[in-house]
Design a protein around this motif. Structure first.
Motif, PDB file in Angstrom:
ATOM      1  N   GLU A  86      13.684   5.919-111.012  1.00  0.00           N
ATOM      2  CA  GLU A  86      15.024   5.349-110.819  1.00  0.00           C
ATOM      3  C   GLU A  86      14.936   3.861-110.522  1.00  0.00           C
ATOM      4  OE1 GLU A  86      16.943   7.565-107.758  1.00  0.00           O
ATOM      5  OE2 GLU A  86      17.339   9.287-109.054  1.00  0.00           O
ATOM      6  N   MET A 144      14.045   1.872-113.690  1.00  0.00           N
ATOM      7  CA  MET A 144      15.136   1.720-114.649  1.00  0.00           C
ATOM      8  C   MET A 144      16.119   0.631-114.250  1.00  0.00           C
ATOM      9  SD  MET A 144      16.002   5.455-116.053  1.00  0.00           S
ATOM     10  CE  MET A 144      14.792   6.714-115.752  1.00  0.00           C
ATOM     11  N   GLU A 145      16.084   0.208-112.992  1.00  0.00           N
ATOM     12  CA  GLU A 145      16.950  -0.873-112.541  1.00  0.00           C
ATOM     13  C   GLU A 145      16.315  -2.249-112.733  1.00  0.00           C
ATOM     14  OE1 GLU A 145      20.119  -0.526-111.657  1.00  0.00           O
ATOM     15  OE2 GLU A 145      19.867   1.592-112.143  1.00  0.00           O
ATOM     16  N   PRO A 192      15.116  -5.582-114.606  1.00  0.00           N
ATOM     17  CA  PRO A 192      15.799  -6.279-115.704  1.00  0.00           C
ATOM     18  C   PRO A 192      15.273  -5.934-117.092  1.00  0.00           C
ATOM     19  CG  PRO A 192      15.305  -7.805-113.922  1.00  0.00           C
ATOM     20  CD  PRO A 192      14.670  -6.497-113.572  1.00  0.00           C
ATOM     21  N   ARG A 205      16.642  -2.482-118.000  1.00  0.00           N
ATOM     22  CA  ARG A 205      18.097  -2.506-118.138  1.00  0.00           C
ATOM     23  C   ARG A 205      18.479  -3.111-119.486  1.00  0.00           C
ATOM     24  NH1 ARG A 205      21.392  -2.693-112.841  1.00  0.00           N
ATOM     25  NH2 ARG A 205      22.969  -2.885-114.439  1.00  0.00           N
ATOM     26  N   LYS A 206      17.751  -4.157-119.887  1.00  0.00           N
ATOM     27  CA  LYS A 206      18.013  -4.796-121.181  1.00  0.00           C
ATOM     28  C   LYS A 206      17.709  -3.823-122.314  1.00  0.00           C
ATOM     29  CE  LYS A 206      16.887  -8.908-123.857  1.00  0.00           C
ATOM     30  NZ  LYS A 206      16.067 -10.120-123.954  1.00  0.00           N
ATOM     31  N   LEU A 259      17.734  -0.568-122.160  1.00  0.00           N
ATOM     32  CA  LEU A 259      18.739   0.494-122.147  1.00  0.00           C
ATOM     33  C   LEU A 259      20.043   0.032-122.796  1.00  0.00           C
ATOM     34  CD1 LEU A 259      18.182   2.025-118.608  1.00  0.00           C
ATOM     35  CD2 LEU A 259      17.908   3.209-120.785  1.00  0.00           C
ATOM     36  N   SER A 260      20.449  -1.206-122.531  1.00  0.00           N
ATOM     37  CA  SER A 260      21.702  -1.699-123.105  1.00  0.00           C
ATOM     38  C   SER A 260      21.569  -1.969-124.604  1.00  0.00           C
ATOM     39  CB  SER A 260      22.172  -2.952-122.369  1.00  0.00           C
ATOM     40  OG  SER A 260      21.249  -4.002-122.547  1.00  0.00           O
ATOM     41  N   LYS A 267      21.581   6.308-127.737  1.00  0.00           N
ATOM     42  CA  LYS A 267      21.762   6.468-126.292  1.00  0.00           C
ATOM     43  C   LYS A 267      22.124   7.917-125.991  1.00  0.00           C
ATOM     44  CE  LYS A 267      23.195   1.744-125.617  1.00  0.00           C
ATOM     45  NZ  LYS A 267      24.114   0.818-125.034  1.00  0.00           N
TER      46      LYS A 267
END
Length: 98
Positions: free
Chosen positions: A40, A43-44, A46, A49-50, A52-53, A58
């Protein structure tokens, strides 16, 4: 321990496993919980997160099938015992308070 939640198997090098075990002992949690906390936290970061976005495919989260009361909302029921002469529960005080 059986669970309805999804599982992942992770293979560690001995040195990395020793670090995971040390963190789990230090935080007084299981290896599974420590692995979950670390994933967890990762996954936070940077870079993830990039990713994932920007991911083309998805996956949305499925509904959690485990209906558990969060520990901070848990209120224990008072301890009771049934007396032979009555069907009503009687509150039992711990012996160390009497």
């Amino acid at each position: 321990m059986p669970t309805k939640r999804p599982r992942v198997q992770v293979l560690f090098l001995p040195s990395e496993f020793a670090k995971l075990k040390t963190l789990a002992k230090h935080n007084k949690c299981t290896l599974s919980k420590m692995g979950n906390l670390l994933s967890e936290a990762a996954m936070e970061l940077p870079q993830f997160r990039k990713q994932l976005s920007n991911a083309e495919l998805k996956y949305g989260p499925k509904a959690d099938s485990v209906q558990a009361t969060p520990l901070h909302q848990y209120v224990p029921e008072p301890r009771t015992r049934r007396q032979p002469q009555t069907s009503e529960p009687v509150r039992v005080e711990p012996w160390w308070l009497s």
